[in-house]
Design a protein around this motif. Sequence first.
Motif, PDB file in Angstrom:
ATOM      1  N   PRO A  30      13.642   0.257  32.395  1.00  0.00           N
ATOM      2  CA  PRO A  30      13.220  -0.251  33.704  1.00  0.00           C
ATOM      3  C   PRO A  30      13.398  -1.759  33.802  1.00  0.00           C
ATOM      4  N   GLY A  31      13.961  -2.198  34.914  1.00  0.00           N
ATOM      5  CA  GLY A  31      14.162  -3.619  35.149  1.00  0.00           C
ATOM      6  C   GLY A  31      15.477  -4.171  34.652  1.00  0.00           C
ATOM      7  N   VAL A  32      16.196  -3.434  33.815  1.00  0.00           N
ATOM      8  CA  VAL A  32      17.469  -3.919  33.279  1.00  0.00           C
ATOM      9  C   VAL A  32      18.551  -3.849  34.348  1.00  0.00           C
ATOM     10  N   MET A  33      19.224  -4.968  34.564  1.00  0.00           N
ATOM     11  CA  MET A  33      20.362  -5.048  35.479  1.00  0.00           C
ATOM     12  C   MET A  33      20.077  -4.385  36.824  1.00  0.00           C
ATOM     13  N   GLY A  34      18.895  -4.664  37.360  1.00  0.00           N
ATOM     14  CA  GLY A  34      18.558  -4.185  38.696  1.00  0.00           C
ATOM     15  C   GLY A  34      17.911  -2.826  38.756  1.00  0.00           C
ATOM     16  N   LEU A  35      17.759  -2.150  37.627  1.00  0.00           N
ATOM     17  CA  LEU A  35      17.102  -0.842  37.646  1.00  0.00           C
ATOM     18  C   LEU A  35      15.645  -1.033  38.068  1.00  0.00           C
ATOM     19  N   PRO A  36      15.137  -0.240  39.015  1.00  0.00           N
ATOM     20  CA  PRO A  36      13.759  -0.423  39.484  1.00  0.00           C
ATOM     21  C   PRO A  36      12.732  -0.224  38.375  1.00  0.00           C
ATOM     22  N   LEU A  37      11.635  -0.941  38.488  1.00  0.00           N
ATOM     23  CA  LEU A  37      10.523  -0.756  37.555  1.00  0.00           C
ATOM     24  C   LEU A  37       9.738   0.504  37.879  1.00  0.00           C
ATOM     25  N   GLU A  38       9.708   0.855  39.133  1.00  0.00           N
ATOM     26  CA  GLU A  38       8.971   2.036  39.562  1.00  0.00           C
ATOM     27  C   GLU A  38       9.940   3.154  39.914  1.00  0.00           C
ATOM     28  N   PRO A  39       9.497   4.405  39.682  1.00  0.00           N
ATOM     29  CA  PRO A  39       8.140   4.811  39.294  1.00  0.00           C
ATOM     30  C   PRO A  39       7.867   4.821  37.787  1.00  0.00           C
ATOM     31  N   ALA A  40       8.840   4.401  36.965  1.00  0.00           N
ATOM     32  CA  ALA A  40       8.703   4.559  35.511  1.00  0.00           C
ATOM     33  C   ALA A  40       7.445   3.893  34.962  1.00  0.00           C
ATOM     34  N   VAL A  41       7.184   2.650  35.377  1.00  0.00           N
ATOM     35  CA  VAL A  41       6.046   1.924  34.807  1.00  0.00           C
ATOM     36  C   VAL A  41       4.729   2.613  35.148  1.00  0.00           C
ATOM     37  N   ARG A  94      17.442  -7.833  28.218  1.00  0.00           N
ATOM     38  CA  ARG A  94      16.271  -7.137  28.778  1.00  0.00           C
ATOM     39  C   ARG A  94      15.016  -7.996  28.617  1.00  0.00           C
ATOM     40  N   GLU A  95      14.162  -7.891  29.592  1.00  0.00           N
ATOM     41  CA  GLU A  95      12.898  -8.615  29.566  1.00  0.00           C
ATOM     42  C   GLU A  95      11.753  -7.616  29.443  1.00  0.00           C
ATOM     43  N   PRO A  96      10.599  -8.027  28.886  1.00  0.00           N
ATOM     44  CA  PRO A  96       9.434  -7.133  28.904  1.00  0.00           C
ATOM     45  C   PRO A  96       9.137  -6.730  30.349  1.00  0.00           C
TER      46      PRO A  96
END
Length: 560
Positions: A417-428, A475-477
């Motif tokens: 999630p969050g890598v290269m524009g991938l949404p954080l939600e709903p995964a988080v 990738r970021e946390p």
Amino acid sequence: MTQADIVIRNAQILTMDERAPTAQSLALLGNKIAAVGRHEDMADLIGPKTRVIDADGATVLPGFVESHLHLFSGAYGRRFLQMSEIADLEAAKTALRQFAADNPDEGLLVAQGTTYELLAGHGKDPRQLIDEMVRDRPVLVLSFDFHTGWANSAALEQAELSRGRDVGAGSEVVVGPDGMATGELREKNAIGPVRALRTSGGREMLGNYGLEPETPPTPEERAQDIAVLKEGLAFCAAQGITSIHNMDGNRYLLELLKEIEDAGELTVRVEVPFHLTREKPLSSLDEASRLAADFNSDKLKSGRVKIFCDGVLESGTGVLVDEYANQPGHRGEPIFEAAHFNKAAIDIDARGLQISVHAIGDGAVRIVLDGVQAAQEANGKRDARHRIEHLEVVHPEDLPRFRELGVIASMQPLHVPGVMGLPLEPAVSVIGEARLPFAYAWRDVIETGADYAFSSDWPVVRVEPLVGISAALTREPFHPGVPDQRVPLMQVLEGFTWRGAFAGHMDDRTGRICTGMLADLVILGGDIAATDPKEIPGLGPVMTICDGQITFEATQGPGA
């Protein structure tokens, strides 16, 4: 002295061989690496027929091993509407209507690559939203992970799913309070009836479910399928890939690839598994053994059994040890129950075959680890290299078991999630704060000493290894308090080269640049170690060599 066919000089060679990790020049003779070392070491190997390639200081690596992809569906899927870059409904409407106009005779319009967020949170069911885009023709929109589809009313009606129906364990046609299908289709058994509406092609998921074609393909269809495979192989070669581990397959797919190999046109090494589904009896593993015996060359082989243990977290079909953070009481339903999987693992292992299991949630991961342990207790421990594919969430109690059991962690940088524009939600929100530190925990896994490999899962995400490498390094946390799980460049490169070869039982022949190994190489367009990680995708490749043959060369290739 024998003259080399190809000499590459003036290079930053990262050999992946700990005995001599770097070199300046190398020579190829036939399909083998004949020498690796300094510029002057190659002088006597250069003759009038030797092609001398000046790498101009660029990095040379072992050819990339793409250890998790779906070759046929990836290649065929390039014909569908690609929605990975579409972020709002208006843009989706424009694109889908244009796609419909461009394909007037197609019985089912298929779009793929969308996020889970696109059709959520609008106060309407997905079928209603898609109806507003295209109402009069069946439409299927597939999520980026291919585990969820959304259909419009026309598709649901023609597939006889308008009021839902039981499609078996692990799959679901979602039904709303009004008793009508919402349009959301979870997993293959729910998506399948809509897929069946296609009036052209139809074999885009060839081998995905491990079934042979229902009717023998005509010579024309067979030729079309071979053409699709060649397109996919060429596309992979252009990304610097020299070996792929397909994650689906059947005998028909292997026969097509064998025909390509016999014609001398197999430009990438391919390994194809037998797919054991929940519905198949364990006696069907006899076919897995036959495939392993019938296809066993350096360029094309079988010998692995692929299994799905769960689905994905975003749709609630992944299996967790504890309940979902956003669904109290829900843990997901395994596709293979523990007892069933144990029996399968013992049987597969006893045959000397490799086990490769899709396991996303920590509950599914535990089922697989328990099954491997049961197989070792029943059959004794061997160099099996059984694999868990994806490993998105792992329970901390299970972390040390990978090394203890010799299970390979097969992970995909572009899934985070969050890598290269991938949404954080709903995964988080699905994973929840308590589990987030153990999600996509590459560094924690690697620091246990476990074996691992990095890959893409194309066509779920982009196949280019350089994009995956960049993603792994940048990738970021994805949540406060979550540890940084990045790993250093060399460990990432290992995951895309020799560790992938190790995962495919080919590390004695490929994955390293040293004398006597098969000549699988990639030449980049610059020095990867000196390049900003965000800029790594721009490095090429500029040349790919597989089995001593140049399988890709950029227009502006390395100098000669």
